[in-house]
Design a protein around this motif. Structure first.
Motif, PDB file in Angstrom:
ATOM      1  N   PRO A 258       0.635  12.218  11.446  1.00 59.76           N
ATOM      2  CA  PRO A 258       0.791  11.671  12.578  1.00 59.76           C
ATOM      3  C   PRO A 258       1.049  10.394  12.556  1.00 59.76           C
ATOM      4  O   PRO A 258       1.803   9.669  13.573  1.00 59.76           O
ATOM      5  CB  PRO A 258      -0.941  11.993  13.327  1.00 59.76           C
ATOM      6  N   ILE A 259       0.555   9.700  11.464  1.00 69.57           N
ATOM      7  CA  ILE A 259       1.087   8.165  11.460  1.00 69.57           C
ATOM      8  C   ILE A 259       2.383   7.988  11.285  1.00 69.57           C
ATOM      9  O   ILE A 259       3.070   6.882  11.685  1.00 69.57           O
ATOM     10  CB  ILE A 259       0.388   7.537  10.356  1.00 69.57           C
ATOM     11  N   LEU A 260       3.426   8.972  10.514  1.00 66.72           N
ATOM     12  CA  LEU A 260       4.765   8.708  10.199  1.00 66.72           C
ATOM     13  C   LEU A 260       5.381   9.058  11.692  1.00 66.72           C
ATOM     14  O   LEU A 260       6.259   8.145  11.931  1.00 66.72           O
ATOM     15  CB  LEU A 260       5.075   9.989   9.356  1.00 66.72           C
ATOM     16  N   CYS A 261       4.898   9.949  12.346  1.00 61.43           N
ATOM     17  CA  CYS A 261       5.522  10.144  13.742  1.00 61.43           C
ATOM     18  C   CYS A 261       5.256   8.982  14.688  1.00 61.43           C
ATOM     19  O   CYS A 261       6.155   8.694  15.491  1.00 61.43           O
ATOM     20  CB  CYS A 261       4.868  11.538  14.425  1.00 61.43           C
TER      21      CYS A 261
ATOM     22  N   ILE B 297      13.162   4.718   5.901  1.00 57.93           N
ATOM     23  CA  ILE B 297      12.494   4.505   4.586  1.00 57.93           C
ATOM     24  C   ILE B 297      11.648   3.560   3.933  1.00 57.93           C
ATOM     25  O   ILE B 297      10.607   3.946   3.650  1.00 57.93           O
ATOM     26  CB  ILE B 297      14.005   4.436   3.497  1.00 57.93           C
ATOM     27  N   ALA B 298      11.818   2.625   4.779  1.00 55.48           N
ATOM     28  CA  ALA B 298      10.729   1.301   4.556  1.00 55.48           C
ATOM     29  C   ALA B 298       9.491   1.778   4.970  1.00 55.48           C
ATOM     30  O   ALA B 298       8.292   1.528   4.402  1.00 55.48           O
ATOM     31  CB  ALA B 298      11.223   0.002   4.720  1.00 55.48           C
ATOM     32  N   GLU B 299       9.566   2.387   6.176  1.00 56.60           N
ATOM     33  CA  GLU B 299       8.337   2.445   6.796  1.00 56.60           C
ATOM     34  C   GLU B 299       7.792   3.693   6.082  1.00 56.60           C
ATOM     35  O   GLU B 299       6.407   3.752   6.265  1.00 56.60           O
ATOM     36  CB  GLU B 299       8.402   2.959   8.392  1.00 56.60           C
ATOM     37  N   PHE B 300       8.281   4.626   5.665  1.00 52.95           N
ATOM     38  CA  PHE B 300       7.665   6.033   5.017  1.00 52.95           C
ATOM     39  C   PHE B 300       6.821   5.449   3.879  1.00 52.95           C
ATOM     40  O   PHE B 300       5.626   5.938   3.877  1.00 52.95           O
ATOM     41  CB  PHE B 300       8.831   6.977   4.508  1.00 52.95           C
ATOM     42  N   PHE B 301       7.365   4.494   3.054  1.00 53.99           N
ATOM     43  CA  PHE B 301       6.616   4.222   1.944  1.00 53.99           C
ATOM     44  C   PHE B 301       5.424   3.133   2.212  1.00 53.99           C
ATOM     45  O   PHE B 301       4.503   3.450   1.707  1.00 53.99           O
ATOM     46  CB  PHE B 301       7.684   3.481   1.165  1.00 53.99           C
ATOM     47  N   ALA B 302       5.709   2.247   3.105  1.00 52.14           N
ATOM     48  CA  ALA B 302       4.654   1.455   3.796  1.00 52.14           C
ATOM     49  C   ALA B 302       3.416   2.394   4.329  1.00 52.14           C
ATOM     50  O   ALA B 302       2.224   1.956   4.057  1.00 52.14           O
ATOM     51  CB  ALA B 302       5.083   0.375   4.845  1.00 52.14           C
ATOM     52  N   ASP B 303       3.837   3.518   4.947  1.00 50.38           N
ATOM     53  CA  ASP B 303       2.636   4.162   5.551  1.00 50.38           C
ATOM     54  C   ASP B 303       1.864   4.902   4.258  1.00 50.38           C
ATOM     55  O   ASP B 303       0.573   5.295   4.729  1.00 50.38           O
ATOM     56  CB  ASP B 303       3.176   5.296   6.414  1.00 50.38           C
TER      57      ASP B 303
ATOM     58  N   GLY C  13       3.825  -6.264   4.262  1.00 53.56           N
ATOM     59  CA  GLY C  13       4.750  -6.548   3.178  1.00 53.56           C
ATOM     60  C   GLY C  13       5.749  -5.475   2.744  1.00 53.56           C
ATOM     61  O   GLY C  13       7.011  -5.766   2.322  1.00 53.56           O
ATOM     62  N   ALA C  14       5.264  -4.265   2.766  1.00 50.69           N
ATOM     63  CA  ALA C  14       6.019  -3.281   2.115  1.00 50.69           C
ATOM     64  C   ALA C  14       7.112  -2.971   3.026  1.00 50.69           C
ATOM     65  O   ALA C  14       8.249  -2.691   2.634  1.00 50.69           O
ATOM     66  CB  ALA C  14       4.968  -1.897   1.841  1.00 50.69           C
ATOM     67  N   LYS C  15       6.558  -2.831   4.355  1.00 49.35           N
ATOM     68  CA  LYS C  15       7.821  -2.547   5.409  1.00 49.35           C
ATOM     69  C   LYS C  15       8.926  -3.684   5.403  1.00 49.35           C
ATOM     70  O   LYS C  15      10.134  -3.050   5.371  1.00 49.35           O
ATOM     71  CB  LYS C  15       7.112  -2.412   6.741  1.00 49.35           C
ATOM     72  N   PHE C  16       8.465  -5.079   5.413  1.00 49.85           N
ATOM     73  CA  PHE C  16       9.664  -6.041   5.715  1.00 49.85           C
ATOM     74  C   PHE C  16      10.335  -6.195   4.260  1.00 49.85           C
ATOM     75  O   PHE C  16      11.690  -6.200   4.429  1.00 49.85           O
ATOM     76  CB  PHE C  16       9.017  -7.342   5.923  1.00 49.85           C
ATOM     77  N   ALA C  17       9.657  -5.933   3.213  1.00 48.63           N
ATOM     78  CA  ALA C  17      10.367  -6.254   1.868  1.00 48.63           C
ATOM     79  C   ALA C  17      11.254  -4.994   1.526  1.00 48.63           C
ATOM     80  O   ALA C  17      12.411  -5.105   1.135  1.00 48.63           O
ATOM     81  CB  ALA C  17       9.344  -6.472   0.681  1.00 48.63           C
ATOM     82  N   GLY C  18      10.845  -4.053   2.081  1.00 47.61           N
ATOM     83  CA  GLY C  18      11.595  -2.637   1.880  1.00 47.61           C
ATOM     84  C   GLY C  18      12.664  -2.654   2.824  1.00 47.61           C
ATOM     85  O   GLY C  18      13.748  -2.044   2.455  1.00 47.61           O
ATOM     86  N   TYR C  19      12.548  -2.896   4.017  1.00 46.52           N
ATOM     87  CA  TYR C  19      13.814  -3.067   5.037  1.00 46.52           C
ATOM     88  C   TYR C  19      14.978  -3.982   4.332  1.00 46.52           C
ATOM     89  O   TYR C  19      16.244  -3.546   4.652  1.00 46.52           O
ATOM     90  CB  TYR C  19      13.363  -3.541   6.340  1.00 46.52           C
ATOM     91  N   GLU C  20      14.561  -5.144   3.780  1.00 46.62           N
ATOM     92  CA  GLU C  20      15.353  -5.706   2.974  1.00 46.62           C
ATOM     93  C   GLU C  20      16.300  -5.242   2.010  1.00 46.62           C
ATOM     94  O   GLU C  20      17.457  -5.352   1.801  1.00 46.62           O
ATOM     95  CB  GLU C  20      14.729  -6.932   2.738  1.00 46.62           C
ATOM     96  N   TYR C  21      15.373  -4.650   1.157  1.00 48.90           N
ATOM     97  CA  TYR C  21      15.877  -3.832  -0.016  1.00 48.90           C
ATOM     98  C   TYR C  21      16.629  -2.793   0.339  1.00 48.90           C
ATOM     99  O   TYR C  21      17.694  -2.430  -0.282  1.00 48.90           O
ATOM    100  CB  TYR C  21      14.648  -3.338  -0.807  1.00 48.90           C
ATOM    101  N   TRP C  22      16.270  -1.778   1.170  1.00 46.14           N
ATOM    102  CA  TRP C  22      16.990  -0.683   1.515  1.00 46.14           C
ATOM    103  C   TRP C  22      18.163  -1.148   2.374  1.00 46.14           C
ATOM    104  O   TRP C  22      19.278  -0.355   2.126  1.00 46.14           O
ATOM    105  CB  TRP C  22      16.094   0.545   2.134  1.00 46.14           C
ATOM    106  N   LYS C  23      18.392  -2.064   3.069  1.00 38.67           N
ATOM    107  CA  LYS C  23      19.385  -2.462   3.827  1.00 38.67           C
ATOM    108  C   LYS C  23      20.617  -3.047   2.901  1.00 38.67           C
ATOM    109  O   LYS C  23      21.773  -2.691   2.829  1.00 38.67           O
ATOM    110  CB  LYS C  23      19.105  -3.476   4.788  1.00 38.67           C
ATOM    111  N   LYS C  24      20.282  -3.682   1.894  1.00 39.35           N
ATOM    112  CA  LYS C  24      21.090  -4.153   0.771  1.00 39.35           C
ATOM    113  C   LYS C  24      21.648  -3.229   0.004  1.00 39.35           C
ATOM    114  O   LYS C  24      22.885  -3.318  -0.253  1.00 39.35           O
ATOM    115  CB  LYS C  24      20.164  -5.250  -0.014  1.00 39.35           C
ATOM    116  N   LYS C  25      20.758  -2.047  -0.381  1.00 40.24           N
ATOM    117  CA  LYS C  25      21.266  -0.928  -1.100  1.00 40.24           C
ATOM    118  C   LYS C  25      22.135  -0.271  -0.396  1.00 40.24           C
ATOM    119  O   LYS C  25      23.255   0.403  -0.885  1.00 40.24           O
ATOM    120  CB  LYS C  25      19.953   0.150  -1.616  1.00 40.24           C
TER     121      LYS C  25
END
Length: 340
Positions: A183-186, A132-138, A95-107
């Protein structure tokens, strides 16, 4: 600012969808459901992959033989070990990754002046938004992934998600819950970059080959075919990144460090020691299962994401690439915010 510049700025702003909190909730819900369904379905493969990475008894086994060995020694139910943390973890992460991607792309589009100006920087926007979306989702995923790996690696550790998570939090605190964050970020950021960027570019190629009228009157079958094809290609791209970049070794190190054993000290020191112990070949253990999982996960997620949003009468989508603008003789697909 001149009158002409003001009008140009207003026109660019008007072309950008004005998402509401309801829209972002739809993005979150669709992303959460598509990720928890696909990752939950892949739990048996993930069990075998993790065992290959951390259990000496599985060292020389492939995915098929590893699955047979789990069933023979522990029973079929063992293939669902860690299902709880997987389902919940990827529910909130997705949820955080997909919504975050939409948000950061718009910004990002707003920051460069609108869709038309953003075309020049579209690839950078895709890469940056996904990262950025993946960072916060992780941040949300890491403690639950640590719990899952403990459950899979130690059959006696706990009976399920709640008992496993509370024991890990009680005994190790925040340090152990987030021991695998680097490691999970990498592992996850290169995966997300391949997933979103390639999917966007595949849709761009497909839509650029059509006339404006064809795009506006696409049937449900045609949309499904484009989404499926783009998702499969994006899945293989993510799998190739998993093979060729640091995220494949990071996946193995994540399993090792969350096993609860090994060296003490700072995170870089622990990772360096585990990497030396595993060796080059060991770091790439479980590659076959990972390739199968990645292709299935990515294509499944995009199909479900689109289907769930269509079901909510929501046509705003990450699939609408920035490149459809007047210089290509096309209507800006990024700005298509019509409801059915």
């Amino acid at each position: 600012m001149t009158s002409k510049a003001i009008k140009a700025h207003q026109a660019a702003a008007a072309a950008i969808p004005q998402f509401t909190s309801k829209d972002y909730f739809s993005f979150f819900l669709a992303g959460a459901l598509c990720c928890t369904i696909t990752h939950g379905a892949m739990t048996p493969l993930d069990v075998v992959k993790t065992r290959v990475q951390i259990d000496p008894a599985y060292k020389k086994l492939n995915m098929f033989n590893g699955t047979r060995y789990v069933i023979a020694t522990e029973g079929p139910r063992a293939l669902l070990t860690g299902f709880g943390p997987t389902a919940v973890g990827y529910l909130i992460q997705g949820g955080a990754k997909f919504a975050g991607y939409e948000y950061w792309k718009k910004k990002a589009v707003e920051s460069v002046g609108g869709p038309e100006a953003a075309v020049k920087y579209r690839t950078v926007i895709y890469l940056g938004s996904a990262s950025i979306a993946e960072f916060f989702a992780d941040i949300l995923l890491t403690p639950l992934e640590a719990t899952r790996i403990r459950l899979v690696s130690d059959r006696t550790y706990a009976t399920g998600l709640v008992t496993g998570f509370t024991r890990l939090a009680r005994e190790g605190g925040m340090r152990e819950l987030y021991a695998g964050f680097v490691p999970i970020l990498c592992k996850q950021i290169p995966y997300a970059i391949g997933q979103f960027t390639v999917n966007e570019l595949c849709h761009e190629i497909a839509f650029r080959s059509m006339s404006e009228e064809t795009r506006r009157t696409l049937s449900s079958t045609s949309k499904f075919t484009i989404q499926l094809g783009s998702g499969i290609v994006a899945g293989f791209a993510a799998a190739i990144l998993s093979h060729a970049s640091i995220c494949r070794p990071a996946d193995t190190l994540l399993s090792q460090i969350n096993k609860g054993h090994g060296p003490k000290g700072s995170m870089p020191h622990r990772l360096a020691v585990l990497a030396r112990e595993a060796g080059f070949r060991g770091l790439f253990a479980g590659l076959g299962p990972r390739m199968v999982m990645t292709a299935g996960l990515v294509s499944g997620q995009f199909l479900l994401y689109g289907a769930i949003k269509e079901g909510k009468h929501q046509r705003i989508s990450i699939f609408y690439s920035l490149t459809f603008h007047n210089s290509f003789g096309c209507t800006p697909w990024y700005g298509d915010t019509q409801r059915n």
